[in-house]
Design an enzyme around this catalytic site. Structure first.
Site, PDB file in Angstrom:
ATOM      1  N   GLU A 432       0.457  -0.973  -0.146  1.00 22.51           N
ATOM      2  CA  GLU A 432      -0.306  -0.073  -0.090  1.00 22.51           C
ATOM      3  C   GLU A 432       0.681   1.616  -0.101  1.00 22.51           C
ATOM      4  OE1 GLU A 432      -3.572  -0.026  -0.783  1.00 22.51           O
ATOM      5  OE2 GLU A 432      -2.824  -1.962  -1.021  1.00 22.51           O
ATOM      6  N   GLY A 433       1.563   0.926  -0.602  1.00 23.26           N
ATOM      7  CA  GLY A 433       2.935   2.745  -0.619  1.00 23.26           C
ATOM      8  C   GLY A 433       3.635   2.242   0.409  1.00 23.26           C
TER       9      GLY A 433
END
Length: 577
Positions: A432-433
């Site tokens: 998620e980043g």
């Protein structure tokens, strides 16, 4: 070991620290009464303790596997998922018109943390579905909403996100998956995606994939990307899963942890999908899901931290080894009596509490933005999201690592379960980043308002510290001073016209923010406890945090404002010498 859901801690934080009352006072969330909150925390906590926690070890020892193109999940996961779905825990914040509870994101955040503590591998499945529900609610057509949302909210169907490709990781704009329009309004999707969490299962009727792809003639980069909903089985006229779509799970990854969560390589071969949002506007729609997931992933880290903390504390209270300052020379004391073990346990507890309060404050801001439409609340939610994600997951990794250390040699032995927490949580700092991307987002995009959201938070921190000086001067003064140094570092960042100067210190900048916010929320807890005259353990924990952990903000913010010179005078040859 048994897991104990910290429902009382959530109730205290909601009432006394993150000001949940203002959320419940809005028209949109008027149903979030104190009785409702207590019922949700109690019932979800019981489900996590009794149903999900026993699955933690099962998922690790008996991983998901691919058999003849079908993913077979770990023993007990189907029953665990059924308990989540039937309890309504997938859709606490989902719109009531499609079958959701329509309650605040704060309650979803609390329940997600408890599920992550109990069994992170399984919790990842409903988290993906929650994010997809959010993306569809905000961007999909009425036809898609009516067909898909009720099934996803009920838990009958599950959701995923498909971004990454072998050549397109953080650089999503390099993706090659194609979408060709069909004559009936649908699209044919072709390409390969990797690292797809819960890409398939054997306990839901359908799995619905949100897939980023490029239409013919689209420009290069992220501006040419569109978003498509591609189900495993195509719904028939009645809305039930019909014929299989042209997609398949190619393989499952062999991972360091999260063995019970299948992470797949997916192949789409002219699979039928439907456009979500506008053409070439896919990243905006996908960011809705990603921001939802970033809060959720930060909470996953906090959930593992809570579980690892409980696990280590139980061991330290039972394990007797050598004499200690509290047992006397003639007796063998529990290792919790030893100063360094006590320091590690206190660090684990204080860090978990700080990260939890930041996440709940983030969720409060999201709820207030949705309930009021106020731009200030939306800006606060956006500002806190990268901090929640990066600090929450970093806390999970650090606390789980300390948990292994508390166990000593037994922590390195898999049967104790301490190592599994560390193996499972490690990826949360990556997906998620990555946390580095979160830090650059904070130092870059989140300061594009001239620092308005940042300075509003700093003002709030200092105002609370000022108000606490009479009651708790030894705690309030260090927090006020830390916020002042944070203000100076933020002003330095805003003065840099070369963004790389900010990015060189982006991670310590984010961690400096987390340190000061942690002190702010620990002070709030201590102040509330002081006013109510209760037991005092929060005041003692706040003193530990503010005395021993908060001072790290100075070193972090020094690094944050150091610029790039020392980094780029180093050459690759220097690093290989």
């Amino acid at each position: 070991m048994p897991y104990r859901a910290p429902a009382d801690e959530f109730r205290f934080l909601l009432r006394h620290v993150v000001d949940f009352d203002q959320v419940a006072a809005t028209d949109r969330f008027a149903d979030a009464t104190e009785d409702t909150v207590q019922a949700i925390l109690t019932e979800a906590g019981r489900m996590c303790e009794d149903v999900l926690a026993p699955l933690q070890r099962q998922g690790d020892l008996h991983p998901a596997r691919l058999e003849n193109g079908v993913v077979r999940t770990s023993p007990g996961f189907a029953e665990g998922y059924r308990a989540i779905a039937e309890g309504g825990w997938v859709a606490i914040a989902a719109p009531s018109e499609y079958g959701g509870m329509g309650l605040p994101m704060v309650l979803t955040t609390a329940v997600n943390e408890m599920m992550s503590s109990a069994c992170l591998s399984l919790q990842l499945s409903p988290l993906m579905t929650q994010g997809q529900i959010d993306a569809l609610e905000n961007h999909a057509s009425e036809e898609i909403l009516n067909r898909y949302l009720p099934k996803m909210i009920s838990g009958e169907w599950a959701g995923t996100m498909n971004l990454t490709e072998p050549q397109a990781g953080s650089d999503v704009g390099a993706l090659r998956t194609r979408a060709e329009p069909n004559c009936d309004g649908s699209y044919s999707i072709s390409g390969q995606k990797i690292f797809i969490s819960w890409a398939d299962n054997d306990f839901t009727e359908n799995v619905c994939h949100l897939v980023l792809a490029r239409l013919p003639g689209a420009v290069a980069g992220t501006k040419g990307i569109s978003l498509f909903l591609v189900p495993r089985h195509l719904p028939d006229e009645s809305g039930a899963p019909g014929k299989a779509n042209s997609l398949r799970v190619v393989s499952l990854e062999h991972k360091m942890g999260l063995h019970g969560s299948p992470t797949a390589v997916m192949e789409y071969d002219n699979a039928t999908g439907w456009l979500v949002g506008e053409e070439h506007d896919g990243m905006r729609a996908m960011f809705t899901m990603m921001n939802n997931a970033r809060l959720g992933v930060g909470v996953q880290g906090i959930g593992v931290a809570e579980a690892a903390c409980q696990h280590a504390l139980t061991y330290a209270m039972d394990r007797r080894q050598g004499s200690s300052p509290l047992s006397g020379d003639a007796a063998t004391g529990a290792i919790i009596d030893h100063a360094d073990v006590r320091r590690m346990l206190a660090t684990m507890k204080a860090e978990t509490s700080a990260a939890r309060a930041i996440a709940l404050a983030n969720a409060v801001a999201i709820d207030m933005a949705r309930a009021t439409g106020d731009a200030g609340w939306a800006a606060r939610a956006a500002f806190l999201t990268p901090i929640t994600k990066a600090f929450g997951t970093r806390t999970g990794v650090a606390v789980a690592d300390l948990g292994v250390q508390v166990h000593g040699g037994m922590g390195y032995i898999e049967e104790t379960g301490a190592a599994q927490y560390l193996r499972d949580v490690r990826v949360t700092a990556i997906y998620e980043g990555t946390n580095g991307i979160q830090a650059m987002d904070l130092a870059g995009r989140k300061l594009m308002d001239g620092g308005e959201a940042a300075f509003a938070l700093i003002d709030e921190i200092q105002n609370r510290a000022e108000a606490a000086r009479d009651r708790l001067p030894d705690l309030a003064s260090p927090v006020w001073q830390a916020a002042e140094l944070l203000r100076e570092a933020t002003e330095w960042a805003l003065a840099q016209t070369d963004m790389n100067e900010r990015f060189a210190g982006a991670m310590p900048f984010l961690l400096g923010w987390a340190r000061v916010l942690g002190g702010h929320f620990h002070l709030a807890a201590a102040l509330a406890e002081d006013k109510t005259g209760s037991a005092g353990h929060r005041k003692r924990l706040a003193r530990f945090y503010i005395t021993r952990l908060l001072p790290e903000h100075g070193t972090l913010l020094t690094q944050a404002t150091a610029g790039t010179d020392d980094l780029y005078t180093l050459t690759p040859e220097d690093l290989t010498a």
